[in-house]
Every structure is written in structure tokens, then in C-alpha cells.
Design an enzyme around this catalytic site. Structure first.
Site, short mmCIF file in Angstrom:
data_model
loop_
_atom_site.label_atom_id
_atom_site.label_comp_id
_atom_site.label_asym_id
_atom_site.label_seq_id
_atom_site.Cartn_x
_atom_site.Cartn_y
_atom_site.Cartn_z
CE LYS A 119 -1.61 -9.15 -2.82
NZ LYS A 119 -2.84 -9.97 -2.80
CB ILE A 146 5.60 -4.37 -2.67
CG1 ILE A 146 5.36 -3.06 -3.44
CG2 ILE A 146 6.76 -4.21 -1.70
CD1 ILE A 146 6.53 -2.55 -4.27
CG HIS A 203 -1.89 -1.08 1.31
ND1 HIS A 203 -1.85 -2.08 2.24
CD2 HIS A 203 -2.98 -1.34 0.54
CE1 HIS A 203 -2.85 -2.91 2.06
NE2 HIS A 203 -3.56 -2.50 1.04
#
Ligand code: PAF
Length: 284
Positions: free
Chosen positions: A154, A181, A41
Site C-alpha cells: 500500500k 489487503i 499487518h
């Protein structure tokens, strides 16, 4: 223009809209989340800070996108921690609705035909999920009026669905897909990782390792052998739902690769009771 002051927190859409209406000629970067914030995030907030004047984040666990009530009830909620993470990341505005009704109060009917996108992978396995995602994201877009909105890759299929919705409804919002990430060991960052025990966290590495295996081995031509090997590896440690290589543009699953087309490998598997999702680019 950048806003230096302390993060403003709004619990109602009315007060947030009032605040935003006082700001003129600024670009707004919107990062929708369901909270339990992590580095993934933060990378979206960072990108939004780089590309827009005012960064608005939302934290809302949207009930309409969960097709299993236990999944909704167990979703991690860490508001105090999330607020300090956002403050440290210099997020400008947080919309943390006081209840579900605040988000849904002005909902109007709309329809987007997702076509094939609705029938494959998450569309097939989680009936109604993308309808719920589109409902809430459209409302959040109407409330926050972004110039750009930032989504993690993702959830690549979600990113494709949002792009289709924005294009079909003629919404003038730039949808920016941001890189996945990963932890150093390869595990894709996810709010659901918080639900894993220490051992399960190790087991969860089977997802990223399987994807990496496909990325290293799938070249032009038949890839079935590698998909079977990957599935075998998943079955040893997890309960896999699917392992697919698909065209990035259409999400059409393939068993043979051609040069000049972009592909991604997609996996979903349960580790214990936690359903994890990941994907990776395949270079032909
Ligand atoms: O990706 C998520 O966290 C959610 O699906 C989203 C986009 C915030 C909508 O609830």
C-alpha cells in the site's frame, strides 16, 4: 524451526538485543509497524511466519516521519488490542519501545541519495517524510537484525525507498513487498481508517474505485482522458492530492503506456481530515 512459546515483549532495545543474542542460527522475519493493527499487518506477520523462524514485530509511532504535528498527535494508539492481535497471530517477539529515546539512542549519521524517488508523490508532498522513515527503519533493522523484513505494498513508494536504502548501505536484508489487503468493498486496510466516521468510510471508497477504473481502462497509448475522469470522480467526494500512473520501477509518472513495462496507479486524497493513500497495478 518455529518458536511455540508465548510472545515476548521488550520495552527497551537493550533487553531485546540481549534476548536475540541468545538465539543461534535462526532466520528472523521483521514486521515494523506503527500499531493500530489490522488485517494488512496480519498478512505481513503470516508471511513472515511462513518464511522465517522467528517473527519480530515493532510498534512505534515514529515522530520524525510526520510532517504535520496534528497527524502525529491524532495517530491511533491501541496497544492492548494490538498485543492481543499479535498473540493470536503467534508473533514471537514484540518491540514496543518505552519512549522515543530508546529507539534513537545509538543513531549514527548516514546519507542515501533517493534521487528522483524523493521528488515525486509522497517525496514531494511530505517533505522530510522519507528521511524520517529511513532513519527509523535503519535503526529498527540494527536493533532487530532481520534476515527478511516485510512491508505492505500500500505504501509502494516507502517500499521502493527502503529497498534503495538497504541496497545503498549494503545491508544484507531481504525486503519483501506484500500484497495490499482490502476490505470486501475494496477499501485498502489502513490504520488511518480508524479515524473515519461511518459516512467517511463510505466516501473513502472513491480512492479504490478510481484506481480500479484506471486499471480497467488504461491500456497501451495515451491515458490522459482516464486520469482526468478519475480526478473528476475524486473531486466530487474528496480533496485529492494526486492521481498518477507511474512506472513501477522508477516511479516516473507517465501519460502514455507501452507494452513490456510495469506500471502502477497511485492516489492520495483527504476524506474529511484523514489523508488516505492507495495504489494498484496496471496491466498493459
Ligand atoms: O509503514 C509504516 O507503518 C511506517 O512507515 C514504518 C515502516 C513502521 C516506519 O515507521
Amino acid at each position: 524451526m518455529q518458536f511455540d512459546s508465548k510472545m515476548e515483549i521488550f520495552r527497551t532495545q537493550k533487553t531485546l538485543k540481549q534476548y536475540l543474542s541468545t538465539l543461534n542460527e535462526i532466520t528472523i522475519g521483521f514486521v515494523p509497524t506503527m500499531g493500530a493493527l489490522h488485517q494488512g499487518h496480519l498478512s505481513l506477520i503470516k508471511r513472515a511466519k511462513e518464511e522465517t523462524d522467528l517473527v519480530v514485530c515493532s510498534i512505534f509511532v515514529n515522530p520524525t516521519q510526520f510532517n504535520e504535528s496534528a497527524d502525529f498527535e491524532n495517530y491511533p494508539i491501541t496497544h492492548d488490542k494490538d498485543i492481543s492481535i499479535l498473540e493470536n497471530a503467534s508473533c514471537d517477539v514484540l518491540y514496543l519501545p518505552e519512549n522515543v529515546a530508546d529507539v534513537y539512542q545509538n543513531e549514527t549519521d548516514f546519507s542515501v541519495d533517493l534521487g528522483f524517488l524523493a521528488t515525486v508523490m509522497e517525496g514531494e508532498k511530505r517533505p522530510g517524510h522519507f528521511d524520517g522513515v529511513m532513519r527509523v527503519v535503519k535503526l529498527l533493522f540494527e536493533i532487530t537484525t532481520p534476515t527478511k523484513a516485510f512491508f505492505g505494498l500500500k505504501d509502494f513508494q516507502q517500499y521502493s525507498v527502503i529497498r534503495k536504502m538497504v541496497s545503498d548501505l549494503g545491508m544484507e536484508i531481504d525486503i519483501v513487498g506484500c500484497d495490499i489487503i482490502r476490505e470486501e468493498n475494496g477499501l485498502a486496510m489502513s490504520s488511518r481508517n480508524a479515524l473515519l466516521s461511518k459516512t467517511e468510510k463510505k466516501d473513502a471508497l472513491v480512492l479504490s474505485k478510481t484506481l480500479k477504473f484506471l486499471q480497467e481502462n488504461c491500456k497501451e497509448g495515451d491515458i490522459r482522458k482516464f486520469l482526468i475522469e478519475g480526478m473528476d470522480a475524486l473531486f466530487k467526494i474528496s480533496i485529492p492530492e494526486y492521481l498518477i500512473v507511474a512506472e513501477s520501477k522508477t516511479l516516473k509518472p507517465v501519460i502514455s503506456l507501452k507494452k513490456g513495462i510495469k506500471y502502477r496507479a497511485f492516489v492520495v486524497a483527504k476524506i474529511g481530515n484523514v489523508r488516505l493513500i492507495d495504489n494498484i497495478e496496471i496491466f498493459v
